[in-house]
Motif scaffolding. Sequence first.
Motif, PDB file in Angstrom:
ATOM      1  N   MET A  57      62.303  38.625  29.898  1.00  0.00           N
ATOM      2  CA  MET A  57      61.254  37.706  29.515  1.00  0.00           C
ATOM      3  C   MET A  57      59.823  37.818  30.584  1.00  0.00           C
ATOM      4  O   MET A  57      58.812  37.749  30.176  1.00  0.00           O
ATOM      5  N   LEU A  58      60.575  37.409  31.882  1.00  0.00           N
ATOM      6  CA  LEU A  58      59.750  37.546  33.022  1.00  0.00           C
ATOM      7  C   LEU A  58      58.921  38.825  33.230  1.00  0.00           C
ATOM      8  O   LEU A  58      57.657  38.658  33.571  1.00  0.00           O
ATOM      9  N   ASN A  59      59.839  39.866  33.004  1.00  0.00           N
ATOM     10  CA  ASN A  59      58.927  41.253  33.158  1.00  0.00           C
ATOM     11  C   ASN A  59      57.731  41.364  32.190  1.00  0.00           C
ATOM     12  O   ASN A  59      56.795  41.873  32.323  1.00  0.00           O
ATOM     13  N   ALA A  60      58.040  40.886  30.934  1.00  0.00           N
ATOM     14  CA  ALA A  60      56.948  41.107  29.973  1.00  0.00           C
ATOM     15  C   ALA A  60      55.837  40.115  30.110  1.00  0.00           C
ATOM     16  O   ALA A  60      54.445  40.574  29.947  1.00  0.00           O
ATOM     17  N   TRP A  61      55.963  39.020  30.676  1.00  0.00           N
ATOM     18  CA  TRP A  61      54.836  38.071  30.935  1.00  0.00           C
ATOM     19  C   TRP A  61      54.308  38.512  32.365  1.00  0.00           C
ATOM     20  O   TRP A  61      52.994  38.571  32.200  1.00  0.00           O
ATOM     21  N   ALA A  62      54.852  39.263  33.264  1.00  0.00           N
ATOM     22  CA  ALA A  62      54.178  39.947  34.184  1.00  0.00           C
ATOM     23  C   ALA A  62      53.368  41.227  34.024  1.00  0.00           C
ATOM     24  O   ALA A  62      52.169  41.289  34.470  1.00  0.00           O
ATOM     25  N   MET A  63      53.684  41.783  32.968  1.00  0.00           N
ATOM     26  CA  MET A  63      53.049  42.981  32.394  1.00  0.00           C
ATOM     27  C   MET A  63      51.746  42.350  31.494  1.00  0.00           C
ATOM     28  O   MET A  63      50.517  42.952  31.605  1.00  0.00           O
ATOM     29  N   VAL A  64      52.010  41.452  30.724  1.00  0.00           N
ATOM     30  CA  VAL A  64      50.699  40.818  30.240  1.00  0.00           C
ATOM     31  C   VAL A  64      49.798  40.494  31.167  1.00  0.00           C
ATOM     32  O   VAL A  64      48.363  40.474  31.140  1.00  0.00           O
ATOM     33  N   ASN A  65      50.181  39.647  32.170  1.00  0.00           N
ATOM     34  CA  ASN A  65      49.177  39.161  33.332  1.00  0.00           C
ATOM     35  C   ASN A  65      48.501  40.426  34.021  1.00  0.00           C
ATOM     36  O   ASN A  65      47.303  40.249  34.269  1.00  0.00           O
ATOM     37  N   ASN A  66      49.292  41.473  33.948  1.00  0.00           N
ATOM     38  CA  ASN A  66      48.635  42.377  35.007  1.00  0.00           C
ATOM     39  C   ASN A  66      47.532  43.251  34.117  1.00  0.00           C
ATOM     40  O   ASN A  66      46.679  44.071  34.314  1.00  0.00           O
ATOM     41  N   LEU A  67      47.653  43.252  32.715  1.00  0.00           N
ATOM     42  CA  LEU A  67      47.170  44.022  31.786  1.00  0.00           C
ATOM     43  C   LEU A  67      45.835  43.246  30.881  1.00  0.00           C
ATOM     44  O   LEU A  67      44.925  43.939  30.533  1.00  0.00           O
ATOM     45  N   ARG A  68      45.997  41.982  31.047  1.00  0.00           N
ATOM     46  CA  ARG A  68      45.092  41.285  30.511  1.00  0.00           C
ATOM     47  C   ARG A  68      43.679  40.821  31.210  1.00  0.00           C
ATOM     48  O   ARG A  68      43.752  40.679  32.455  1.00  0.00           O
ATOM     49  N   PRO A  69      42.452  41.283  30.637  1.00  0.00           N
ATOM     50  CA  PRO A  69      41.193  41.348  31.623  1.00  0.00           C
ATOM     51  C   PRO A  69      41.042  39.809  32.055  1.00  0.00           C
ATOM     52  O   PRO A  69      41.387  38.645  31.474  1.00  0.00           O
ATOM     53  N   PHE A  70      40.358  39.621  33.132  1.00  0.00           N
ATOM     54  CA  PHE A  70      39.868  38.442  33.597  1.00  0.00           C
ATOM     55  C   PHE A  70      38.769  37.895  32.793  1.00  0.00           C
ATOM     56  O   PHE A  70      38.061  38.361  32.078  1.00  0.00           O
ATOM     57  N   LEU A  71      38.656  36.418  32.729  1.00  0.00           N
ATOM     58  CA  LEU A  71      37.942  35.600  32.044  1.00  0.00           C
ATOM     59  C   LEU A  71      36.286  35.906  32.328  1.00  0.00           C
ATOM     60  O   LEU A  71      36.105  36.474  33.581  1.00  0.00           O
ATOM     61  N   PRO A  72      35.053  35.843  31.509  1.00  0.00           N
ATOM     62  CA  PRO A  72      33.750  36.298  32.060  1.00  0.00           C
ATOM     63  C   PRO A  72      33.268  35.463  33.138  1.00  0.00           C
ATOM     64  O   PRO A  72      32.493  36.148  33.811  1.00  0.00           O
ATOM     65  N   ASP A  73      33.746  34.394  33.597  1.00  0.00           N
ATOM     66  CA  ASP A  73      33.253  33.880  34.891  1.00  0.00           C
ATOM     67  C   ASP A  73      33.914  34.202  36.038  1.00  0.00           C
ATOM     68  O   ASP A  73      33.611  33.450  37.203  1.00  0.00           O
ATOM     69  N   ALA A  74      35.132  34.922  35.919  1.00  0.00           N
ATOM     70  CA  ALA A  74      35.756  35.423  37.055  1.00  0.00           C
ATOM     71  C   ALA A  74      35.142  36.125  37.780  1.00  0.00           C
ATOM     72  O   ALA A  74      34.044  37.106  37.375  1.00  0.00           O
TER      73      ALA A  74
END
Length: 59
Positions: free
Chosen positions: A1-18
């Motif tokens: 489960m932690l590996n899946a969350w890490a992959m999501v975090n690494n692939l999801r784009p940053f928000l517009p104000d970042a």
Amino acid sequence: MLNAWAMVNNLRPFLPDAKKAGQSLAEFFGANLNGLPWMEALNLCTVGALNSLMLDSTS
């Protein structure tokens, strides 16, 4: 489960104000997703096909 969350975090784009808006952490560090949506890239991670899409064309 932690590996899946890490992959999501690494692939999801940053928000517009970042500072790195519109880029994911993986793209910031050189991964070329060729316009592939992060959810599709995550799906390809599970079948091992993402490495072939992320090869650097200069190497």
